[in-house]
Structures are given as C-alpha cells and as structure tokens.
Design a protein around this motif. Structure first.
Motif, PDB file in Angstrom:
ATOM      1  N   GLY A 244      42.940  54.814  78.959  1.00 47.91           N
ATOM      2  CA  GLY A 244      42.297  54.215  77.966  1.00 47.91           C
ATOM      3  C   GLY A 244      43.171  52.795  77.590  1.00 47.91           C
ATOM      4  N   ASP A 245      44.412  52.746  78.160  1.00 44.50           N
ATOM      5  CA  ASP A 245      45.113  51.448  77.824  1.00 44.50           C
ATOM      6  C   ASP A 245      44.387  50.361  79.066  1.00 44.50           C
ATOM      7  OD1 ASP A 245      46.546  52.066  75.772  1.00 44.50           O
ATOM      8  OD2 ASP A 245      48.352  52.862  77.278  1.00 44.50           O
ATOM      9  N   GLU A 246      44.294  51.141  80.325  1.00 44.60           N
ATOM     10  CA  GLU A 246      43.819  50.193  81.555  1.00 44.60           C
ATOM     11  C   GLU A 246      42.073  49.588  81.075  1.00 44.60           C
ATOM     12  OE1 GLU A 246      45.596  49.334  83.662  1.00 44.60           O
ATOM     13  OE2 GLU A 246      47.119  50.751  83.488  1.00 44.60           O
ATOM     14  N   VAL A 247      41.595  50.544  80.588  1.00 44.37           N
ATOM     15  CA  VAL A 247      40.010  50.240  80.148  1.00 44.37           C
ATOM     16  C   VAL A 247      40.172  49.263  79.178  1.00 44.37           C
ATOM     17  CG1 VAL A 247      37.760  51.058  78.973  1.00 44.37           C
ATOM     18  CG2 VAL A 247      39.113  52.317  80.671  1.00 44.37           C
ATOM     19  N   ALA A 248      41.168  48.887  78.290  1.00 46.10           N
ATOM     20  CA  ALA A 248      41.170  48.162  77.238  1.00 46.10           C
ATOM     21  C   ALA A 248      41.711  46.760  77.732  1.00 46.10           C
ATOM     22  CB  ALA A 248      42.033  48.539  76.039  1.00 46.10           C
ATOM     23  N   THR A 249      42.564  46.647  78.642  1.00 46.92           N
ATOM     24  CA  THR A 249      43.453  45.544  79.115  1.00 46.92           C
ATOM     25  C   THR A 249      43.525  45.005  80.612  1.00 46.92           C
ATOM     26  OG1 THR A 249      45.533  47.074  79.414  1.00 46.92           O
ATOM     27  CG2 THR A 249      45.182  46.100  77.073  1.00 46.92           C
ATOM     28  N   ASN A 250      43.033  46.164  81.539  1.00 46.62           N
ATOM     29  CA  ASN A 250      42.910  45.823  82.793  1.00 46.62           C
ATOM     30  C   ASN A 250      41.797  44.975  83.233  1.00 46.62           C
ATOM     31  OD1 ASN A 250      42.869  45.841  85.518  1.00 46.62           O
ATOM     32  ND2 ASN A 250      43.736  47.883  85.897  1.00 46.62           N
ATOM     33  N   PRO A 251      41.997  43.514  83.559  1.00 47.55           N
ATOM     34  CA  PRO A 251      40.872  42.761  83.681  1.00 47.55           C
ATOM     35  C   PRO A 251      39.860  43.368  85.117  1.00 47.55           C
ATOM     36  CG  PRO A 251      42.823  41.772  84.849  1.00 47.55           C
ATOM     37  CD  PRO A 251      43.137  42.882  84.025  1.00 47.55           C
ATOM     38  N   TYR A 252      40.351  44.051  85.980  1.00 47.66           N
ATOM     39  CA  TYR A 252      39.461  44.313  86.871  1.00 47.66           C
ATOM     40  C   TYR A 252      38.658  45.629  86.405  1.00 47.66           C
ATOM     41  CZ  TYR A 252      43.167  42.172  89.804  1.00 47.66           C
ATOM     42  OH  TYR A 252      44.032  41.133  90.111  1.00 47.66           O
ATOM     43  N   LEU A 253      38.985  46.342  85.354  1.00 47.16           N
ATOM     44  CA  LEU A 253      37.894  47.346  84.705  1.00 47.16           C
ATOM     45  C   LEU A 253      37.147  46.685  83.785  1.00 47.16           C
ATOM     46  CD1 LEU A 253      40.379  50.333  84.147  1.00 47.16           C
ATOM     47  CD2 LEU A 253      38.902  49.868  86.233  1.00 47.16           C
ATOM     48  N   ARG A 254      37.108  45.447  83.591  1.00 48.95           N
ATOM     49  CA  ARG A 254      36.411  44.918  82.653  1.00 48.95           C
ATOM     50  C   ARG A 254      35.546  43.671  83.141  1.00 48.95           C
ATOM     51  NH1 ARG A 254      39.904  42.120  79.505  1.00 48.95           N
ATOM     52  NH2 ARG A 254      38.210  41.871  77.629  1.00 48.95           N
ATOM     53  N   ALA A 255      35.122  43.694  84.301  1.00 47.48           N
ATOM     54  CA  ALA A 255      34.467  42.707  84.849  1.00 47.48           C
ATOM     55  C   ALA A 255      32.999  42.686  84.255  1.00 47.48           C
ATOM     56  CB  ALA A 255      34.190  42.832  86.422  1.00 47.48           C
ATOM     57  N   ASP A 256      32.546  43.746  83.504  1.00 51.61           N
ATOM     58  CA  ASP A 256      31.307  43.681  82.996  1.00 51.61           C
ATOM     59  C   ASP A 256      31.206  43.512  81.437  1.00 51.61           C
ATOM     60  OD1 ASP A 256      32.548  45.985  82.261  1.00 51.61           O
ATOM     61  OD2 ASP A 256      30.928  47.314  82.802  1.00 51.61           O
ATOM     62  N   ASP A 257      32.516  43.001  81.230  1.00 54.35           N
ATOM     63  CA  ASP A 257      32.976  42.602  79.626  1.00 54.35           C
ATOM     64  C   ASP A 257      32.409  41.179  79.531  1.00 54.35           C
ATOM     65  OD1 ASP A 257      34.030  41.657  77.398  1.00 54.35           O
ATOM     66  OD2 ASP A 257      35.176  43.631  77.670  1.00 54.35           O
ATOM     67  N   GLU A 258      31.556  40.918  78.536  1.00 49.91           N
ATOM     68  CA  GLU A 258      30.960  39.642  78.134  1.00 49.91           C
ATOM     69  C   GLU A 258      32.214  38.533  77.727  1.00 49.91           C
ATOM     70  OE1 GLU A 258      27.809  38.659  79.237  1.00 49.91           O
ATOM     71  OE2 GLU A 258      27.505  40.660  79.547  1.00 49.91           O
ATOM     72  N   ALA A 259      33.362  39.016  77.087  1.00 49.58           N
ATOM     73  CA  ALA A 259      34.323  38.301  76.742  1.00 49.58           C
ATOM     74  C   ALA A 259      34.952  37.995  77.844  1.00 49.58           C
ATOM     75  CB  ALA A 259      35.181  39.124  75.603  1.00 49.58           C
ATOM     76  N   LEU A 260      35.209  38.888  78.857  1.00 52.69           N
ATOM     77  CA  LEU A 260      35.851  38.344  79.893  1.00 52.69           C
ATOM     78  C   LEU A 260      35.187  37.325  80.866  1.00 52.69           C
ATOM     79  CD1 LEU A 260      38.387  40.356  82.327  1.00 52.69           C
ATOM     80  CD2 LEU A 260      36.513  39.013  83.371  1.00 52.69           C
ATOM     81  N   LYS A 261      34.018  37.707  80.896  1.00 51.28           N
ATOM     82  CA  LYS A 261      33.077  36.647  81.679  1.00 51.28           C
ATOM     83  C   LYS A 261      32.926  35.210  81.034  1.00 51.28           C
ATOM     84  CE  LYS A 261      29.567  39.991  83.499  1.00 51.28           C
ATOM     85  NZ  LYS A 261      28.177  40.346  83.809  1.00 51.28           N
ATOM     86  N   SER A 262      33.177  35.220  79.999  1.00 52.54           N
ATOM     87  CA  SER A 262      33.080  34.060  79.139  1.00 52.54           C
ATOM     88  C   SER A 262      34.529  33.291  79.487  1.00 52.54           C
ATOM     89  CB  SER A 262      32.931  34.156  77.641  1.00 52.54           C
ATOM     90  OG  SER A 262      31.401  34.303  77.537  1.00 52.54           O
ATOM     91  N   ALA A 263      35.777  34.200  79.301  1.00 54.05           N
ATOM     92  CA  ALA A 263      37.111  33.591  79.578  1.00 54.05           C
ATOM     93  C   ALA A 263      37.164  32.925  80.892  1.00 54.05           C
ATOM     94  CB  ALA A 263      37.929  34.662  79.410  1.00 54.05           C
ATOM     95  N   ILE A 264      36.452  33.315  81.871  1.00 52.24           N
ATOM     96  CA  ILE A 264      36.755  32.864  83.216  1.00 52.24           C
ATOM     97  C   ILE A 264      35.549  31.777  83.566  1.00 52.24           C
ATOM     98  CG2 ILE A 264      37.890  34.691  84.012  1.00 52.24           C
ATOM     99  CD1 ILE A 264      35.687  35.505  85.654  1.00 52.24           C
ATOM    100  N   GLY A 265      34.640  31.379  82.611  1.00 56.40           N
ATOM    101  CA  GLY A 265      33.605  30.437  82.831  1.00 56.40           C
ATOM    102  C   GLY A 265      32.493  30.977  83.629  1.00 56.40           C
ATOM    103  N   MET A 266      32.128  32.239  83.479  1.00 54.79           N
ATOM    104  CA  MET A 266      31.024  32.778  84.341  1.00 54.79           C
ATOM    105  C   MET A 266      30.364  33.763  83.266  1.00 54.79           C
ATOM    106  SD  MET A 266      33.391  33.894  88.018  1.00 54.79           S
ATOM    107  CE  MET A 266      31.905  34.287  88.645  1.00 54.79           C
ATOM    108  N   PRO A 267      29.634  33.210  82.364  1.00 56.39           N
ATOM    109  CA  PRO A 267      29.126  34.151  81.457  1.00 56.39           C
ATOM    110  C   PRO A 267      27.503  34.837  81.903  1.00 56.39           C
ATOM    111  CG  PRO A 267      28.658  31.808  80.729  1.00 56.39           C
ATOM    112  CD  PRO A 267      29.605  31.773  81.683  1.00 56.39           C
ATOM    113  N   LEU A 268      27.017  34.045  83.077  1.00 57.04           N
ATOM    114  CA  LEU A 268      25.802  34.492  83.693  1.00 57.04           C
ATOM    115  C   LEU A 268      26.091  35.180  84.654  1.00 57.04           C
ATOM    116  CD1 LEU A 268      23.403  31.376  82.632  1.00 57.04           C
ATOM    117  CD2 LEU A 268      24.005  33.392  81.202  1.00 57.04           C
TER     118      LEU A 268
END
Length: 255
Positions: free
Chosen positions: A214-238
């Motif tokens: 659960g901690d990995e799902v919440a914080t591990n960037p490799y598990l969150r490649a489909d997270d819109e917030a992470l996509k925006s954070a790295i400048g790849m929202p689309l």
C-alpha cells in the motif's frame, strides 16, 4: 499465523529471505547472494533448508545456491524459461504455477523487465511477496533485458495484490530511490513523509525492506505511471502510461 520471515543482509546491499514454519520445522530460502551469512543464520537458529526459491539468474541472487544445496539437500525452484542459466532446478515453474513451500501455497508471477526470465513468489496466506529486482522499495529494477512495456505490465500485476502485502525486495536501494522520487514530485506530501522516514531509518542503520505494498502504491513513482498528477509533474499530461513509465525509468538511470 503467517510464516516467520527473516531478512538476511548479504554482500554490500543485497537481501536474502528465510521463511520458517514453527509448527512443522520446514524452512525455505528466497535467493542466495552468498553462503556465509545465510549458513550462519541457519546454524544459529538450528534451521535446515527444505527449499531454495530463485527469482532470477543474476549472480548476486544465485551464487550461494549450490553450496547451500549441498549442505541441506534442499529442493531448488526457479523459472523454467531461465533454467539454462540458473543452478540446476529440482522444480521448474512458470507463470501462474503453484507449489507448496513451508506448508503454504506459493503462486508464481512472471515479471519480466529487469531480466527476461524474472519471476516473483507470492504467498497469499502469509501475505508475503518476494519481488527481488522487479518491484523494489520506492523503486524498480533497471531494465537490463526487458522493455518499459514489459516492466510496466509486470508492476501492474504486482500492484493488484492486496495492499497489506509485505514486499520483500532484493536490495537496500531505498534511500537513493527516495531521493530520486523527490525529484519527480518534491511537493507530494506522502512521498516526502516516506522519504524522511527512509532517511531516518538509514541514519539509525536500520533496513528499509520489507515494505508494504500500500505504501508503494501511494508513493513509488514506477507504480504511478498512470497517475494524472505524476504525469503533470513530469510535464507529460497527455502521454500514455507506458511512455510515462519509460520516462521515469530513463530519468532514474541518469540520476
């Protein structure tokens, strides 16, 4: 009751794991980076190995297998697809196979990416996942033989397990992974809180694995490649999820 789980530091930054059933005396080892610390632990506890589970072929996960097998006559279990470059297998397994270890059913999950034949072992009754160099604490393994798409698919399979699953990964890389995660989302409160906890644990000389899924799902960037917030954070929202995962992995490789 879950099987007893023991984390054995090996080499400079590897971990091996020992499982023990106190009721039956059955004992298993997951990966064998080197002989001495594992043999010393087993001798101190009075455990004798029944099984050795192997996640992948890299030397820092298999170098101790043959010597430990000789000491105990343990059954060696690994991926059929990689049998040609693993120690001799007594049981060759494939994706979705099950077998018994220490009295529990163990599920095999094929997780290519770090290596083309990497497997993970899941014991749902005890709630343990042995992911070695696929899913790691705050990270994932380098893509030595696989593609970003393969690793992303592997990580999605592991991410789908119950959130309370105990993730037993192969290395003490968590502090470096945490520093990198902060470059991706420096303002993410859960990432920062976990990173601070990791840094404090390492300052005290404590291991940071196993971790909780659960901690990995919440914080591990490799598990969150489909997270819109992470996509925006790295400048790849689309971008697609695979494209985002590939970009995050590339940034870590150059970190």
């Amino acid at each position: 009751m879950p099987l007893e789980l023991f984390t054995i530091p090996c080499l400079a930054d590897n971990y091996a794991y020992v499982l023990h059933n106190a009721a039956t005396g059955k004992t298993a080892l997951v990966d064998a980076p080197e002989v001495e610390p594992i043999a010393s632990f087993l001798g101190h506890r009075g455990f004798e190995l029944d099984d050795i589970l192997v996640t992948h072929h890299h030397h820092d996960h298999i170098d101790g297998v043959d010597a430990l097998r000789v000491k105990s006559n343990a059954r060696v279990i690994g991926a059929e697809i990689d049998a040609h470059r693993l120690p001799a297998l007594d049981l060759a397994v494939s994706d979705d196979d099950t077998f018994e270890v220490c009295g529990e059913t163990c599920h095999v999950i094929f997780v290519p990416g770090h290596s083309s034949g990497h497997i993970a072992f899941h014991l749902p009754e005890s709630g343990y996942l042995f992911s070695a160099d696929s899913l790691m604490a705050f990270g994932c393994g380098r893509l030595f033989e696989g593609t970003p798409a393969e690793m992303w698919n592997s990580l999605k399979r592991l991410r789908a397990l119950p959130p309370e699953t105990v993730v037993c990964s192969g290395h003490e890389y968590t502090a470096t992974n945490a520093k990198f995660a902060l470059t991706i989302e420096p303002g993410h409160p859960a990432v920062k809180a976990r990173a601070d906890a990791v840094f404090a644990a390492r300052e005290r000389g404590e291991p940071t694995v196993p971790s909780i899924l659960g901690d990995e799902v919440a914080t591990n960037p490799y598990l969150r490649a489909d997270d819109e917030a992470l996509k925006s954070a790295i400048g790849m929202p689309l971008a697609t999820d695979e494209e985002v995962f590939a970009e995050v992995r590339k940034r870590k490789d150059n970190f």
